[in-house]
Design a protein around this motif. Structure first.
Motif, PDB file in Angstrom:
ATOM      1  N   LEU A   1       0.898  -1.268   0.018  1.00  0.00           N
ATOM      2  CA  LEU A   1       0.113   0.129   0.099  1.00  0.00           C
ATOM      3  C   LEU A   1       0.923   1.176   0.042  1.00  0.00           C
ATOM      4  CD1 LEU A   1      -2.498  -1.195   2.637  1.00  0.00           C
ATOM      5  CD2 LEU A   1      -2.849  -0.928   0.141  1.00  0.00           C
ATOM      6  N   THR A   2       0.236   2.368  -0.394  1.00  0.00           N
ATOM      7  CA  THR A   2       1.013   3.587  -0.477  1.00  0.00           C
ATOM      8  C   THR A   2       0.174   4.717   0.283  1.00  0.00           C
ATOM      9  OG1 THR A   2      -0.058   4.143  -2.641  1.00  0.00           O
ATOM     10  CG2 THR A   2       2.132   2.823  -2.624  1.00  0.00           C
ATOM     11  N   GLY A   3       0.749   5.699   0.390  1.00  0.00           N
ATOM     12  CA  GLY A   3      -0.267   6.943   0.933  1.00  0.00           C
ATOM     13  C   GLY A   3      -0.040   6.999   2.264  1.00  0.00           C
ATOM     14  N   PRO A   4      -1.184   7.359   3.048  1.00  0.00           N
ATOM     15  CA  PRO A   4      -1.304   7.384   4.543  1.00  0.00           C
ATOM     16  C   PRO A   4      -1.069   5.647   5.013  1.00  0.00           C
ATOM     17  CG  PRO A   4      -3.386   7.478   3.544  1.00  0.00           C
ATOM     18  CD  PRO A   4      -2.230   7.601   2.500  1.00  0.00           C
ATOM     19  N   PHE A   5      -1.282   4.535   4.233  1.00  0.00           N
ATOM     20  CA  PHE A   5      -0.890   3.424   4.672  1.00  0.00           C
ATOM     21  C   PHE A   5       0.347   2.844   4.167  1.00  0.00           C
ATOM     22  CE2 PHE A   5      -5.504   3.605   4.861  1.00  0.00           C
ATOM     23  CZ  PHE A   5      -5.772   3.081   6.038  1.00  0.00           C
ATOM     24  N   GLY A   6       1.350   3.403   3.825  1.00  0.00           N
ATOM     25  CA  GLY A   6       2.729   3.108   3.411  1.00  0.00           C
ATOM     26  C   GLY A   6       3.355   2.289   4.415  1.00  0.00           C
ATOM     27  N   GLY A   7       3.800   1.353   3.809  1.00  0.00           N
ATOM     28  CA  GLY A   7       4.741   0.440   4.451  1.00  0.00           C
ATOM     29  C   GLY A   7       3.840  -0.929   4.993  1.00  0.00           C
ATOM     30  N   LEU A   8       2.394  -0.953   4.958  1.00  0.00           N
ATOM     31  CA  LEU A   8       1.663  -1.937   5.209  1.00  0.00           C
ATOM     32  C   LEU A   8       1.274  -2.627   3.800  1.00  0.00           C
ATOM     33  CD1 LEU A   8      -0.603   0.159   7.476  1.00  0.00           C
ATOM     34  CD2 LEU A   8       1.305  -1.502   8.312  1.00  0.00           C
ATOM     35  N   TRP A   9       0.595  -3.986   4.192  1.00  0.00           N
ATOM     36  CA  TRP A   9       0.444  -4.896   3.036  1.00  0.00           C
ATOM     37  C   TRP A   9      -1.015  -5.208   2.896  1.00  0.00           C
ATOM     38  CZ3 TRP A   9       3.260  -6.646  -0.852  1.00  0.00           C
ATOM     39  CH2 TRP A   9       4.596  -6.331  -0.891  1.00  0.00           C
ATOM     40  N   ARG A  10      -1.668  -5.249   1.911  1.00  0.00           N
ATOM     41  CA  ARG A  10      -3.071  -5.575   1.845  1.00  0.00           C
ATOM     42  C   ARG A  10      -3.378  -6.982   1.173  1.00  0.00           C
ATOM     43  NH1 ARG A  10      -6.645  -5.477  -3.282  1.00  0.00           N
ATOM     44  NH2 ARG A  10      -4.799  -5.614  -3.955  1.00  0.00           N
ATOM     45  N   TYR A  11      -4.364  -7.774   1.816  1.00  0.00           N
ATOM     46  CA  TYR A  11      -4.744  -8.935   1.415  1.00  0.00           C
ATOM     47  C   TYR A  11      -6.249  -9.067   1.106  1.00  0.00           C
ATOM     48  CZ  TYR A  11      -0.293 -10.104   2.851  1.00  0.00           C
ATOM     49  OH  TYR A  11       1.142 -10.323   3.068  1.00  0.00           O
TER      50      TYR A  11
END
Length: 90
Positions: free
Chosen positions: A47-57
Motif C-alpha cells: 500500500l502507498t499513501g497514509p498506509f505506506g509500509g503496510l500490505w493488503r490481502y
C-alpha cells in the motif's frame, strides 16, 4: 517458515462485527494460507499513501491490512473491513 499472526485490538473488534461466514473465511485465509507462506508478500499488495509500509490481502469483498515483520516472522493485522470502507482514515 511459518509466520505468527496477531490481530490488534481494533482488528479483532472489526472481525467480530463481520458476518460469521465471512469472518470464518478471513480467519481460514490467515491461518491456512498466509501463515504458512515463506514470503507473505507473494499474495499481497503493498500500500502507498497514509498506509505506506503496510500490505493488503483480499478475501472476497473484505480487505485485511497487515504489517509484516520479517525479522521475527510476525504478521500484525492492523485493520479488517469491507473494501469500500477499509481505506478511509478518520
Amino acid at each position: 517458515m511459518a509466520y505468527r499472526i496477531e490481530l490488534t485490538e481494533t482488528a479483532a473488534k472489526q472481525l467480530s462485527k463481520i458476518d460469521k461466514v465471512e469472518a470464518r473465511r478471513i480467519t481460514k485465509f490467515l491461518r491456512q494460507r498466509l501463515a504458512n507462506l515463506d514470503d507473505p508478500r507473494s499474495v499481497g499488495k503493498a500500500l502507498t499513501g497514509p498506509f505506506g509500509g503496510l500490505w493488503r490481502y483480499q478475501v472476497g469483498d473484505y480487505r485485511i491490512i497487515c504489517e509484516i515483520q520479517d525479522g521475527i516472522l510476525h504478521i500484525l493485522v492492523v485493520k479488517i473491513g469491507n473494501r469500500r470502507e477499509v481505506y478511509r482514515t478518520k
